[in-house]
Write a protein that holds these residues in place. Structure first.
Motif, short mmCIF file in Angstrom:
data_model
loop_
_atom_site.label_atom_id
_atom_site.label_comp_id
_atom_site.label_asym_id
_atom_site.label_seq_id
_atom_site.Cartn_x
_atom_site.Cartn_y
_atom_site.Cartn_z
N ARG A 99 11.74 17.34 -83.25
CA ARG A 99 12.76 16.84 -84.16
C ARG A 99 13.23 15.45 -83.75
N GLN B 97 19.86 20.10 -90.21
CA GLN B 97 19.97 18.65 -90.11
C GLN B 97 20.91 18.26 -88.96
N GLY C 293 26.92 10.96 -90.77
CA GLY C 293 25.85 11.85 -90.34
C GLY C 293 26.44 13.05 -89.64
N LYS C 294 25.55 13.95 -89.21
CA LYS C 294 26.00 15.18 -88.57
C LYS C 294 25.56 15.16 -87.10
N ASP D 162 21.71 14.64 -86.90
CA ASP D 162 21.36 13.22 -86.79
C ASP D 162 21.62 12.68 -85.39
#
Lengths: 321, 319
Positions: free
Chosen positions: A241, A217, A160-161, A219
């Motif tokens: 978010r 994006q 993930g980021k 995460d």
């Protein structure tokens, strides 16, 4: 009785007093040892907790061993702390417990104290030269970064980021970030960017707002500290978010631990890096004079992950942090 | 003539250049979400800087605004929490907001009173009160944080996060204050008196301007602006810490000077201050949105922008 906000409110007294370096009153009876304490002033959350636990520990030690005398000094900057150390030495202390604001500039003054036969206890940050302190009590900064890294690995098993907020530019921050990056190597968890948020909620709020604008994006967020995590949290909520977002702070602020206990949706864990580490430092040093226990060496306290199950153990509702 | 116009427009030119740089460097820079974020968070410093414009134009200085904001915010939060059980959330919030203005005005009165009647230099007075107020907030919070009760947070939230016709509430307050401030500075007697005192207090006195009273009023105005700014600041995170407002005084003064107000007094413009605040806010924003420079160098970058912005308008004084 020393005037603090707590006992001021408790007794309902009115008046003003500055929380300057406090000297505890000397009792009438014979003193066998004088212990000087030099710590940073309560200028942000973590040091506020440090001051709280220092005063608390000194009080309980003094109640248990009236023959011990403690002199507590606090300072907001490095030069002030150097002055404090020199003042303590001039007051003929037997032992010095010090949490150095910076290692390098305090090494010489502490060494000078050591040369006069004063027992040295260093807390949290060591001194720049080895062999000066007789006793060392510290947190585990590499572990702090490792625990954070492992948390994100387990939360994002498929990669993930994430974005990272660094603290105040210091050696401690570098050690933590280095360990953190090493753990994430090859895990598929990618660090998009890192910025300094100075362990400050306002700064973290702004940095997080901009991260949310910049990256479609995200995460996960490692805010590095609970003050910063609360700022980041407000920005995430504002942008709505929260969905699928992992947020981690660190260091064990009581408000955040309470949130974990209550099952917060965004923050479900914390890393312990406690201002309570001053407690064993004071206690072990006091024992040396109270019960003649000749202890020297290094104590390194763990920085475990705090989850809902074990949160109660780390919760101090009365502490300012 | 053309040069003078260019000099006057200097800060505006800087703003336009920043917009160009931002839109080239980041695809999301010009999104309305991003611009509203920057405007909204600039409102707190902006409101304080509008007060500072008057103080500086009158040849004064207030270094205490950051500490004052923290102390006023802390006192208001404590007061609101204490009133909550008897008054309920809505009334407590309203009372707390009025108290914030009162505390701010009172703190400004103390600063102004010491300058005017105590005949102490403003730099020293406000350096002293800065230390006093910063210590008081640290002491009140025990170095930790003073948190707003959760019942009050829900009621107060719209003050920062709410919008009217798509415009965030803080931006609206900032805009109204800026327009009002510009009118007061350029069209009303008070503004002209402040300018006159700043350029030459002796002459102003001989012109039957009540110098002491006007000077005191600028500090009270500054205090009220700080009070107003805390109204927006408190609901944002719902907590006040000893690091609240740290170095805000320098940001406010920088914004005023970037905007073209003379640090030596006698010339002030509120619209310039607004531009100055936006320049500071946008620089920080662009640095966060791009990986242009190492985060270690952010401060250097901001410093360069400030110096360039002021250089652009230095031509005015040379002409």
């Amino acid at each position: 009785m020393k005037l603090s906000r707590r006992n001021l409110l408790a007794t309902g007294a009115a008046g003003l007093a500055l929380p300057a370096a406090a000297v505890l009153p000397a009792a009438a009876q014979e003193k066998t040892a004088r212990i000087g304490v030099a710590i940073p002033a309560a200028t942000h959350g973590w040091t506020g907790g440090l001051n709280f636990h220092t005063e608390r520990t000194i009080q309980s030690m003094q109640a248990a061993f009236p023959q011990l005398e403690f002199i507590l000094t606090t300072s907001g900057d490095v030069q002030g702390q150097v002055n404090n150390v020199e003042d303590l030495v001039a007051q003929q202390i037997d032992a010095l417990i010090i949490l150095p604001m910076e290692s390098d500039p305090l090494t010489e003054p502490v060494k000078a104290a050591k040369d006069r036969g004063i027992f040295i206890t260093a807390v949290d940050r060591g001194l720049a030269q080895e062999g000066i302190e007789d006793l060392y009590v510290g947190g585990n900064n590499p572990q702090y970064g490792v625990v954070a890294g492992e948390y994100f690995r387990s939360k994002l098993p498929n990669g993930g980021k994430i974005v990272v907020m660094r603290g105040i530019p210091t050696a401690i921050d570098n050690i933590r970030i280095e360990a953190f990056q090493k753990v994430l190597d090859g895990s598929g968890v990618e660090i998009l960017d890192m910025q300094y948020a100075n362990w400050n909620p306002d700064k973290a709020f702004e940095v997080m707002q901009d991260y949310l604008t910049r990256f479609p994006q995200i995460d996960g967020v490692w805010a590095g500290d609970d003050d910063a995590a609360l700022g980041a949290r407000a920005a995430i909520e504002q942008a709505e978010r929260q969905e699928g977002m992992v947020l981690l702070g660190g260091s064990g602020m009581n408000r955040v631990i309470k949130m974990i206990m209550d099952g917060d949706t965004l923050i479900d864990a914390d890393i312990f890096y406690p201002p309570t580490l001053i407690q064993p430092a004071i206690e072990v040093t006091a024992m040396r004079y109270a019960t003649q226990s000749p202890i020297r060496g290094r104590y390194v306290l763990d920085s475990p992950l705090i989850k809902k199950e074990n949160a109660a153990e780390f919760y101090f509702p009365d502490s300012p942090y | 003539m053309i040069k003078t116009t260019l000099g006057r427009a200097g800060p505006l030119l800087g703003l336009v250049l920043l917009f160009l740089a931002g839109s080239l460097l980041s695809p999301t820079f010009l999104s309305s979400e991003n611009l509203l974020n920057v405007l909204t968070r600039s409102a707190v410093i902006g409101i304080i800087a509008i007060g500072a414009t008057f103080v500086i134009t009158g040849k004064g200085l207030d270094l205490s605004v950051g500490a004052m904001a923290a102390l006023v915010a802390g006192l208001s939060v404590l007061a609101m929490n204490a009133m909550l059980p008897t008054l309920g959330p809505f009334l407590s919030l309203v009372a707390g907001l009025l108290l914030a203005l009162l505390f701010g005005g009172a703190a400004g009165f103390v600063n102004g009173g010491l300058v005017v009647w105590g005949k102490i230099d403003a730099f020293i007075v406000t350096l002293g009160t800065m230390g006093i107020m910063r210590s008081l907030i640290t002491w009140m919070s025990d170095g930790g944080s003073i948190s707003l009760d959760f019942a009050l947070r829900d009621v107060g939230r719209p003050l920062y996060y709410g919008t009217v016709l798509g415009v965030p509430v803080p931006v609206l307050i900032f805009a109204v204050l800026a327009i009002g401030g510009e009118i007061v500075m350029t069209r009303l007697r008070f503004g002209r008196h402040v300018t006159a005192i700043g350029s030459n207090a002796q002459v102003a006195r001989h012109s039957a301007i009540r110098v002491d009273r006007v000077r005191l009023a600028t500090y009270v105005l500054q205090g009220l602006c700080v009070g107003l700014a805390t109204l927006i600041y408190i609901p944002r995170l719902g907590a006040v810490t000893p690091s609240t407002g740290l170095l805000w005084e320098l940001e406010a003064i920088a914004a005023v000077i970037i905007g073209g107000t003379a640090l030596s007094g006698g010339y002030g413009r509120v619209w310039g201050t607004v531009v100055g605040v936006l320049i500071l806010g946008l620089v920080a924003n662009i640095l966060n949105l791009t990986s242009l420079v190492s985060p270690h160098l952010n401060g250097a970058f901001q410093g360069v922008i400030i110096v360039i912005a002021v250089l652009l308008q230095r031509r005015r004084s040379i002409d």
